[in-house]
Design a protein around this motif. Sequence first.
Motif, PDB file in Angstrom:
ATOM      1  N   PHE A 132      53.354 119.560  40.455  1.00  0.00           N
ATOM      2  CA  PHE A 132      54.421 119.151  40.798  1.00  0.00           C
ATOM      3  C   PHE A 132      54.282 117.460  41.579  1.00  0.00           C
ATOM      4  O   PHE A 132      53.755 117.250  42.134  1.00  0.00           O
ATOM      5  N   LYS A 133      55.067 116.684  40.822  1.00  0.00           N
ATOM      6  CA  LYS A 133      55.888 115.538  41.444  1.00  0.00           C
ATOM      7  C   LYS A 133      57.530 115.341  41.283  1.00  0.00           C
ATOM      8  O   LYS A 133      57.574 115.578  40.575  1.00  0.00           O
ATOM      9  N   THR A 134      57.847 114.622  42.786  1.00  0.00           N
ATOM     10  CA  THR A 134      58.973 114.690  43.098  1.00  0.00           C
ATOM     11  C   THR A 134      59.622 113.494  43.697  1.00  0.00           C
ATOM     12  O   THR A 134      58.240 113.232  44.033  1.00  0.00           O
ATOM     13  N   GLY A 135      60.349 112.712  43.632  1.00  0.00           N
ATOM     14  CA  GLY A 135      61.060 112.385  44.517  1.00  0.00           C
ATOM     15  C   GLY A 135      62.569 110.934  44.588  1.00  0.00           C
ATOM     16  O   GLY A 135      62.934 111.587  43.107  1.00  0.00           O
ATOM     17  N   ILE A 136      62.579 110.222  44.650  1.00  0.00           N
ATOM     18  CA  ILE A 136      63.936 109.323  44.026  1.00  0.00           C
ATOM     19  C   ILE A 136      63.247 107.749  44.382  1.00  0.00           C
ATOM     20  O   ILE A 136      62.627 107.546  44.946  1.00  0.00           O
ATOM     21  N   ASN A 137      64.155 107.390  43.710  1.00  0.00           N
ATOM     22  CA  ASN A 137      63.977 105.565  43.800  1.00  0.00           C
ATOM     23  C   ASN A 137      65.376 105.251  43.816  1.00  0.00           C
ATOM     24  O   ASN A 137      66.295 105.416  43.131  1.00  0.00           O
ATOM     25  N   VAL A 138      64.782 103.777  43.897  1.00  0.00           N
ATOM     26  CA  VAL A 138      66.826 102.385  44.292  1.00  0.00           C
ATOM     27  C   VAL A 138      66.139 101.794  43.526  1.00  0.00           C
ATOM     28  O   VAL A 138      65.191 101.099  43.794  1.00  0.00           O
ATOM     29  N   LEU A 139      67.057 101.165  42.345  1.00  0.00           N
ATOM     30  CA  LEU A 139      66.904 100.479  41.458  1.00  0.00           C
ATOM     31  C   LEU A 139      68.168  98.629  41.818  1.00  0.00           C
ATOM     32  O   LEU A 139      69.539  99.980  41.619  1.00  0.00           O
ATOM     33  N   TYR A 140      68.013  97.979  42.507  1.00  0.00           N
ATOM     34  CA  TYR A 140      69.070  96.571  43.012  1.00  0.00           C
ATOM     35  C   TYR A 140      68.754  95.879  42.096  1.00  0.00           C
ATOM     36  O   TYR A 140      68.311  94.976  41.944  1.00  0.00           O
ATOM     37  N   ASP A 141      69.935  95.381  41.621  1.00  0.00           N
ATOM     38  CA  ASP A 141      69.336  93.771  40.333  1.00  0.00           C
ATOM     39  C   ASP A 141      71.620  93.059  40.867  1.00  0.00           C
ATOM     40  O   ASP A 141      72.258  93.523  40.191  1.00  0.00           O
ATOM     41  N   TYR A 174      64.025 112.591  40.176  1.00  0.00           N
ATOM     42  CA  TYR A 174      63.426 113.147  39.093  1.00  0.00           C
ATOM     43  C   TYR A 174      62.296 114.174  39.578  1.00  0.00           C
ATOM     44  O   TYR A 174      62.203 114.499  41.259  1.00  0.00           O
ATOM     45  N   PHE A 175      62.243 115.288  39.120  1.00  0.00           N
ATOM     46  CA  PHE A 175      61.596 116.186  39.171  1.00  0.00           C
ATOM     47  C   PHE A 175      60.665 116.548  37.880  1.00  0.00           C
ATOM     48  O   PHE A 175      61.145 116.499  36.766  1.00  0.00           O
ATOM     49  N   GLU A 176      59.199 116.552  38.474  1.00  0.00           N
ATOM     50  CA  GLU A 176      58.098 117.118  37.101  1.00  0.00           C
ATOM     51  C   GLU A 176      57.218 117.683  37.249  1.00  0.00           C
ATOM     52  O   GLU A 176      56.630 117.633  38.299  1.00  0.00           O
ATOM     53  N   HIS A 177      56.939 118.276  36.268  1.00  0.00           N
ATOM     54  CA  HIS A 177      55.485 119.558  36.528  1.00  0.00           C
ATOM     55  C   HIS A 177      55.059 119.906  35.663  1.00  0.00           C
ATOM     56  O   HIS A 177      54.870 119.495  34.267  1.00  0.00           O
ATOM     57  N   THR A 178      53.562 119.913  35.745  1.00  0.00           N
ATOM     58  CA  THR A 178      52.276 120.258  35.898  1.00  0.00           C
ATOM     59  C   THR A 178      51.783 120.872  35.057  1.00  0.00           C
ATOM     60  O   THR A 178      51.404 122.011  36.344  1.00  0.00           O
ATOM     61  N   PHE A 179      50.928 121.829  34.110  1.00  0.00           N
ATOM     62  CA  PHE A 179      50.842 122.525  33.635  1.00  0.00           C
ATOM     63  C   PHE A 179      49.746 123.097  32.742  1.00  0.00           C
ATOM     64  O   PHE A 179      49.166 122.025  31.581  1.00  0.00           O
ATOM     65  N   LYS A 180      48.248 122.406  34.053  1.00  0.00           N
ATOM     66  CA  LYS A 180      47.152 122.488  33.113  1.00  0.00           C
ATOM     67  C   LYS A 180      45.889 123.704  32.742  1.00  0.00           C
ATOM     68  O   LYS A 180      45.932 123.885  34.542  1.00  0.00           O
TER      69      LYS A 180
END
Length: 749
Positions: free
Chosen positions: A412-421, A442-448
């Motif tokens: 899995f991959k997880t985290g946060i991001n901030v975008l400012y304009d 976000y959360f992203e799960h990979t099954f392989k």
Amino acid sequence: MRIKETLLAGAIILVSATGLSAQSSAVSGTVFQSNNGGPVSPLPGAAVYRSDFSATTQTDLKGRFELPAGGSDTVIVSFVGFNADTVIVGSKQDLQITLFAGTVLNTVEVEAAKESYFISRLDPIKTEVVTRDELHKAACCNLSESFETSNTVSAVTTDAVTGNRQIEMLGLSGVYTQIQRENLPQLRGLITHSGLSQIPGTWIEKIRIGKGVGSVVNGFESISGQIDIQLRAPFGPEKMQLNAYSNMRGRNELNFFRDIRIGKKWSTLTMLHGSFMNASWDRNGDGFMDNPDSRQWNAENRWQFIGKRMEAQFGFHALQEEKTSGTTAALNMSDASKSWIYNNEVSRGDAFFKLGILYPGHEFKSLAVLGNGFLYRQNTNLGNRQYLADWQSLSTQIIYQNYIASDSRFSFKTGINVLYDAVNEIFDANDFGRRESNIGGYFEHTFKTGIFTLINGFRLDYNNLYGWFFIPRLHAKFDLGEHFTFRLAGGKGRRTANVISENTGYLASSRQLQIESTQNLKSSAYGLLPELAWNYGGGLVYQYKWGRREGSLSADAWYTSFDRQTVVDLDYSPQKLLIYNLDGASTALSSQFDWTQAAGRAFTLRLSYKYTQSKTQFKTGNLFRPFVPFHRALFNLGWKARKDKWLADLTINYQGEKRLPGSSSNPAEYQMRRRSPDFALINMQLTRNIKNVALYAGVENLFDFRQLTQIVAAENPQSIWFDASYIWGPTLGRVIYVGMRWQLDAGLR
């Protein structure tokens, strides 16, 4: 469309549950390579499969692989140029396999062809890779000119004055394609179009092109695709390079980079670029320059640190550019009343950083912190109209990845991001400034397994102007035997349109900008809603050997449907640029077929055909989008002599007819045709390699095909009929060029 969100979210939950219920045991291992008894190192891209083909896979960048339980107990490992190995698994579940280079007889010369353009075999998302060698097949002076040998991405000129080019993908404008630099936001905001010409081609190491929605890790802005640009980095294979280019139309460029190692852990790379054009061509005699005169300088310095548990990169970039076009100097002096001048001044500064923390003993576990920022200023005059822009942007992201329960099949991959304009825009004395911020997780799960890879993920973001929104995405990859790969993808994308900077080419006219706002101007972008779209698609790739020569066949289809869209309407009136929120359906269907074949030792052939049907509900009806060809085809033939002493390339790009915006309400003499003709452009290049110097010469648009009538009412640019945006073909014609690349390899340090 809540039904679509519910169905896709349900599919994500269902396939996740299915994957988690799979058997827990699997065979894994690492494949190493040894050349003539030399050092052993991991071997990526090796084929690993059970002898009954019940499971097949390939090793990753670290030589790792996993095969599911079941099927034959015999595992075969192979790679081109190495002797294959057969292993009886038995009770072993983590294999260590070393392949040795094949025996070469003294009387036989063996050459392995390195692919310069290929479809990634490992990536679950269908990804086309354009390498530096492929970019060398054309002049490739900047990013906008880097897709001449690709049929997936098209770069087109927006108008007959500014010289700006935009890309098209899956039947949609390039604003719906997320363009990143090494997984960092790059060409977005106010530089979505203009920034294409601000990345020198000689700086590019590799371009990765992914169709459809991308990973949620990279944000929410991809709808029709993702393009990730990998620039040259410190610790690269070359120590230094100098590139010089000149063409018959007065364009001259000089590029230089220098890589300096500082000890074993630090390296710094400096890249410089300068370009100059001052020719004022007017080949069709309409009183307007066919291409703007320009000056640009571009510089970047980047640093890289590689330690045992930590890697870091940071760098700085600066650019200044000026373009001038419009009526020729001779016409301006003879009749000032007919003068129309385009002038564009840009200054830009960027900075980026990346920090990665590795965990010893945990090959996949890592933590990364990365971000970048932009300072951008633009001063543009379009005749008697002025556009002033000031943009500051900041992006930062935290990514954590790991296996689930120490099982390498589940990650899995997880985290946060901030975008400012912070956007300040003034056009014709109207202020369109805004402050927009976005924070999301976000959360992203990979099954392989050996034959199946599933990636499912979602994002939840909050935007200070528009509130909360949810982004689900799903990708699946099936390895059907040894040669077939089938991929499926679907998901949602969202973006905020920057309606002035993205449509500057249409404002090179007397059209009056009219925005039909539905929101409060001060609490939204231009008083419009954000764009939301769904994209679905997939395709099949067949890779084979014909004798000893490799080849591949690929077919895919993609469908995009907008829930909300910012409609740019050129048909309502030839005297208006009307922009409003979509009221009705807007869809795009794109299908593409590709064939690549190595023909003999020296030749490589690539054929491609693409069909596109892209429609939008305008105020005047449901119409095909203007300037989008229904048919596109590409033919590329490459030849190389032994040891690459000589290289030759021939590329033919065919474009079918395009619908043009309506002009029937104009006087007869100012009406343009309803559809453009089809045409083909032929490009050729010959390269001679002499030790560490490459001399190249080529021709673009061999038969000098041009759109002769480029501007409506060119003789009277002050009239209401004046319009330079009806561009469907080349404006400059044949271009002959020469160039030189001189480089020193890293081994000469």
